[in-house]
Design an enzyme around this catalytic site. Structure first.
Site, PDB file in Angstrom:
ATOM      1  N   ALA A 253       0.841  -1.198   0.000  1.00 15.91           N
ATOM      2  CA  ALA A 253       0.000   0.000   0.000  1.00 15.91           C
ATOM      3  C   ALA A 253       0.871   1.240   0.000  1.00 15.91           C
ATOM      4  CB  ALA A 253      -0.912   0.023   1.217  1.00 15.91           C
ATOM      5  N   ASP A 254       0.431   2.246  -0.742  1.00 16.79           N
ATOM      6  CA  ASP A 254       1.096   3.542  -0.705  1.00 16.79           C
ATOM      7  C   ASP A 254       0.364   4.516   0.206  1.00 16.79           C
ATOM      8  OD1 ASP A 254       3.380   3.995  -3.018  1.00 16.79           O
ATOM      9  OD2 ASP A 254       2.054   2.305  -3.401  1.00 16.79           O
ATOM     10  N   ARG A 255      -0.936   4.278   0.399  1.00 14.06           N
ATOM     11  CA  ARG A 255      -1.703   5.093   1.341  1.00 14.06           C
ATOM     12  C   ARG A 255      -2.967   4.338   1.719  1.00 14.06           C
ATOM     13  NH1 ARG A 255      -2.123  11.260   1.956  1.00 14.06           N
ATOM     14  NH2 ARG A 255      -0.392  11.221   0.485  1.00 14.06           N
TER      15      ARG A 255
END
Length: 376
Positions: A253-255
């Site tokens: 996940a990046d965010r």
């Protein structure tokens, strides 16, 4: 080092010296490049020589640590205010390198707060410099341990919900040692399953258009002697239908928004849909620094648009002589839409694994309560 503990090193750091593995030329070449200042750090992140949300934050922080260390040694700072101004302005600049990964913004906010707190009522700029460098170095140490905790918690959760004692897993993009300070998040879970003799096989997507799966994840899996197979992105549903031993899809996940909506590499959303259809686990693996409580849901996540050239060209080496080359694969003048990420709704996610533990939804609910999890 035992076989199960082999890991690639994407970030090499000693005080005053930072080198990063140029991931643009992998797997064909292994080249470490020196990052001498914040401009080098910004460029490495923006051009994706360094990528992966945890690694982006660490390289940004350490590039500034090297820069301020060398400038201070050269006598560039004589007052506390000069150091504080340079550090804060540099952190703001580094934040402009890539917009989607929240880890960078989280690290910058924490470091800036530390700088401003430390600088109160002191006259020695060396104290501020040392405090910043120490904090940036600690981030590197903490990330490895956090990743190992993610691997442990994720492997435990999957096996508690698996239908057999040995399973296969599908992953997307690159979430291993190359995307972190070491070990990895989603790939760290796969590593733990393999080390525990619970992994039958790993499958990785090629992850178009940047091919992080075929260039990087496949490279890591081969390097670590994990039984693995590469597939095209559009083969995932067929794989799940034909291979019932694939009981989980694990991604990074990046965010992560406050409700659990997750931004990750483009193509993640469609994998979550097919996981739901086939009745298998869809796991998001990320450090708690990827959780953004200030973002209510996925609609508020800014999605980075990448250059059209990444979609219409393919880079590699010529089979005949291993010379690097790039070829165009699409018709000239065709329009291009090239988002780097998509957002997977929380309703499609089985669990979110962090270094603090596994987050699950309350029965009957479609969203996660990330605020309560972080505050407990």
């Amino acid at each position: 080092m035992s076989e199960n503990n082999r890991t690639l090193e994407a970030i090499k750091y000693t005080r005053g010296d930072l080198r990063i593995l140029n991931q643009l030329v992998l797997p064909h070449e292994t080249i470490y490049e020196t990052i001498a200042n914040v401009q080098d750090g910004h460029a490495a992140i923006k051009t994706m020589k360094t990528r992966g949300a945890p690694a982006i934050a660490i390289v940004a922080a350490l590039s500034l640590a090297v820069d301020v260390n060398n400038r201070f040694k050269n006598g560039e700072f004589t007052t506390v205010d000069q150091v504080v101004q340079f550090l804060n302005q540099s952190l703001e600049y580094l934040k402009t390198s890539r917009p989607t990964a929240v880890n960078l913004f989280d690290a910058a906010a924490k470091l800036s707060k530390l700088i401003n707190t430390t600088s109160c009522n002191i006259q020695d700029p060396a104290i501020v410099v040392e405090t910043y460098i120490g904090a940036a170095e600690q981030m590197l140490i903490d990330d490895v341990q956090d990743n190992k905790n993610i691997g442990k918690f994720g492997a435990q959760y999957i096996m508690e919900h698996a239908k057999s004692k040995q399973i296969s897993v599908l992953t997307h993009c690159n979430t291993g040692s190359l995307a972190t300070a070491g070990w990895g998040t989603a790939l760290g879970i796969i590593r733990d399953l393999h080390a525990n003799h619970q992994l039958q096989h790993a499958y990785c997507t090629e992850t178009r258009p940047y091919n992080q799966g075929s260039r990087l994840t496949a490279y890591e899996l081969v390097y670590e002697n994990i039984p693995a197979t590469l597939i095209c992105d559009n083969m995932a549903s067929a794989l799940l239908k034909q291979k019932p031993d694939v009981q989980a899809i694990v991604v990074g996940a990046d965010r992560v928004a406050a409700n659990g909506d997750t931004a990750n590499k483009i193509g993640t959303y469609q994998l979550a849909i097919t996981a739901k259809y086939h009745g298998i686990l869809f796991i998001v693996a990320a450090p708690s620094t990827s959780i953004d409580l200030n973002t209510k849901n996925g609609d508020a996540i800014v999605i980075e648009q990448r250059p059209p050239e990444e979609l219409v060209t393919v880079s590699g080496v010529r089979v005949s002589d291993n010379v690097p080359t790039s070829v165009r694969t699409a018709a000239e003048n065709i329009g291009v839409w090239n988002p780097s990420f998509d957002v997977t709704p929380a309703s499609l996610i089985s669990a979110i694994v962090t270094e603090k533990g596994v987050v699950v939804k309350k029965e009957g609910e479609d969203e996660f309560d990330m605020t309560s999890f972080l505050n407990n």
